[in-house]
Design an enzyme around this catalytic site. Structure first.
Site, mmCIF file in Angstrom:
data_model
loop_
_atom_site.group_PDB
_atom_site.id
_atom_site.type_symbol
_atom_site.label_atom_id
_atom_site.label_comp_id
_atom_site.label_asym_id
_atom_site.label_seq_id
_atom_site.Cartn_x
_atom_site.Cartn_y
_atom_site.Cartn_z
ATOM 1 N N THR A 11 0.902 -1.145 0.132
ATOM 2 C CA THR A 11 -0.009 0.060 -0.118
ATOM 3 C C THR A 11 0.666 1.177 0.001
ATOM 4 O OG1 THR A 11 -0.131 -0.269 2.381
ATOM 5 C CG2 THR A 11 -1.868 -1.128 1.029
ATOM 6 N N GLN A 13 4.174 3.921 -1.562
ATOM 7 C CA GLN A 13 4.480 4.131 -2.890
ATOM 8 C C GLN A 13 4.893 3.253 -3.611
ATOM 9 O OE1 GLN A 13 7.381 8.130 -4.090
ATOM 10 N NE2 GLN A 13 8.318 6.344 -3.180
ATOM 11 N N ASP A 63 0.709 -9.035 9.004
ATOM 12 C CA ASP A 63 1.130 -8.056 9.683
ATOM 13 C C ASP A 63 2.646 -8.365 9.960
ATOM 14 O OD1 ASP A 63 2.040 -6.477 12.130
ATOM 15 O OD2 ASP A 63 0.073 -6.107 12.447
ATOM 16 N N LEU A 85 9.088 -4.813 1.303
ATOM 17 C CA LEU A 85 8.936 -3.296 1.366
ATOM 18 C C LEU A 85 8.524 -2.825 2.804
ATOM 19 C CD1 LEU A 85 7.697 -2.518 -2.475
ATOM 20 C CD2 LEU A 85 10.004 -3.224 -1.393
ATOM 21 N N ALA A 87 7.663 -1.383 6.346
ATOM 22 C CA ALA A 87 8.336 -0.667 7.161
ATOM 23 C C ALA A 87 7.720 0.295 7.799
ATOM 24 C CB ALA A 87 9.601 -0.272 6.723
ATOM 25 N N THR A 132 18.264 0.718 2.795
ATOM 26 C CA THR A 132 18.075 2.241 2.552
ATOM 27 C C THR A 132 19.288 2.960 2.603
ATOM 28 O OG1 THR A 132 17.155 4.126 3.947
ATOM 29 C CG2 THR A 132 17.390 2.244 5.062
ATOM 30 N N GLU A 134 19.854 5.364 4.510
ATOM 31 C CA GLU A 134 19.979 5.972 5.887
ATOM 32 C C GLU A 134 21.051 5.041 6.713
ATOM 33 O OE1 GLU A 134 18.632 8.538 7.832
ATOM 34 O OE2 GLU A 134 17.670 9.280 5.846
ATOM 35 N N TYR A 156 15.230 4.188 13.010
ATOM 36 C CA TYR A 156 14.876 3.590 11.684
ATOM 37 C C TYR A 156 16.219 2.864 10.903
ATOM 38 C CZ TYR A 156 13.702 3.482 6.609
ATOM 39 O OH TYR A 156 13.813 2.818 5.321
ATOM 40 N N LYS A 160 16.868 -1.095 10.088
ATOM 41 C CA LYS A 160 17.365 -1.365 9.028
ATOM 42 C C LYS A 160 18.707 -2.109 8.660
ATOM 43 C CE LYS A 160 13.699 -0.310 5.876
ATOM 44 N NZ LYS A 160 13.302 -1.509 5.065
ATOM 45 N N HIS A 186 13.826 8.129 -3.276
ATOM 46 C CA HIS A 186 13.143 8.081 -4.342
ATOM 47 C C HIS A 186 11.667 8.360 -4.023
ATOM 48 C CE1 HIS A 186 13.126 4.134 -2.362
ATOM 49 N NE2 HIS A 186 12.302 3.922 -2.792
#
Length: 372
Positions: A11, A13, A63, A85, A87, A132, A134, A156, A160, A186
């Site tokens: 759900t 992007q 979940d 994907l 997160a 990521t 990050e 975060y 990751k 992105h």
């Protein structure tokens, strides 16, 4: 035989663009969504219609914080490819909810890997882990590549980091075809409204048309490597089509500041921004207002913004406890091994986003004019 793909985080992007991409390639796509009382699938609805009428797409409930849920879905579907994907992906929120972020982003990744191993699917299921930029955080070198040391600067990023290394560990320990895509920023018109780029384009569009007064920002000098999400989901797919699993930096190799993003978006609306003051007193002023870009759908009569109006101010609430000042990716390995390169450049990306939000603001004006 039709390939089955399981997408967690469908759900979001990236999930929306990846769904579109895989359906076009003839995949049978299973998308995991959480059971919530509000609509969490508006992005999918944009091109699948309100009832998701596509024979190749099935939405299932699950979940990432529930091991039985994750394992049950994988056992039932037996996908050829899993794209993880899902997160809690908002950096600021991770400082407020570090435990949930770790449970979803770190342990959630482990749940997928362990389920594939326990179910005996290591030989038949390939796993893509959404890593990521990050991870690099307080960067050790510029640009960053697959060998650059990590130094995350948020809960975060730390969560990751576990997701990244547990993916590598299952690959090395159990022979899992499990790969990391280290994706740099992105964006698109589907980006969540609380992320900085969308926050900018929504606010500027509304300010131009008189629906809002000012955009409040944190660090204007943060520099990022921004690409288009549609280009990046192609890279995800390419990563799982390789003969061997591996890790790849996906980036444009070009960098812009948050300040430059604001300036470019404003320019496309016909507004020049002049910066005045320093530090927390800095502000962005509309120094010139000209005719909006002809493709924007905005006529001069719609513009309520006036020359001299302050449209950007600094609010210390939007600074991170630990800032990431600069991120710039080196996609050389992806170019060489995947044959991948970005198609959408920075100005095109900003143009798509600001025009989409100008359209939304214009619709709101029409509704207000009609008494709604």
């Amino acid at each position: 035989m039709t390939k089955k793909a399981l997408i967690t985080g469908i759900t979001g992007q990236d999930g929306a663009y990846l769904t579109e991409f895989l359906l076009a390639k003839g995949y049978e796509v299973y998308g995991v969504r959480r059971r919530v009382s509000v609509d969490n699938a508006s992005r999918l609805r944009q091109y699948l219609g309100k009832d998701f009428k596509h024979p190749g797409l099935k939405l299932v409930y699950g979940d990432m914080t529930d091991s039985a849920s994750v394992a049950g879905l994988i056992a039932k579907i037996k996908p050829a490819e899993i794209y993880n994907l899902a997160a809690q992906s908002h950096v600021a929120v991770s400082f407020e909810q570090p435990e949930y972020t770790a449970n979803c982003d770190a342990v959630g990744t482990l749940r997928i890997l362990e389920a594939v191993k326990t179910l005996g699917l290591l030989k038949t299921t390939r796993i893509y882990q959404a890593s990521t930029s990050e991870l690099y955080g307080k960067v050790r070198e510029i640009p960053q590549n697959e060998n650059t040391p990590f130094h995350p600067r948020s809960p975060y990023g730390v969560a990751k980091l576990y997701g990244y290394w547990i993916t590598v560990n299952y690959r090395e320990s159990y022979g899992a075809f499990a790969s990391n895509g280290i994706l740099f920023n992105h964006e698109s018109a589907l980006r969540g409204e609380t992320f900085v780029t969308r926050k900018v384009t929504i606010a500027l569009a509304r300010i131009l048309l008189g629906l809002d007064k000012c955009l409040y920002m944190g660090n204007l000098n943060s520099r990022r490597d921004w690409g288009h999400a549609r280009d990046y989901v192609e890279a995800m797919w390419l990563i799982l089509q390789q003969k061997e699993a591996g890790d790849f930096v996906i980036a444009t190799g070009k960098q812009y500041s948050v300040r430059q993003f604001i300036e470019e978006a404003a320019k496309l609306m016909g507004v020049a921004v002049k910066w005045e003051g320093k530090g927390l007193k800095e502000r962005g002023v509309a120094s010139e207002i000209s005719r909006p870009h002809p493709d924007s759908g905005i006529t001069p009569g719609m513009v309520k913004l006036k020359k001299g109006d302050v449209i950007v101010r600094i609010d210390p609430a939007f600074f991170r406890p630990a800032e990431v000042e600069t991120l710039l990716g080196d996609p050389a390995r992806a170019r060489k091994k995947l044959g991948w390169k970005p198609k959408v450049h920075f100005r095109e990306l900003v143009k798509e986003m600001i025009f989409a939000d100008l359209t939304a603001a214009r619709k709101e004006l029409y509704l207000k004019a009609g008494g709604f």
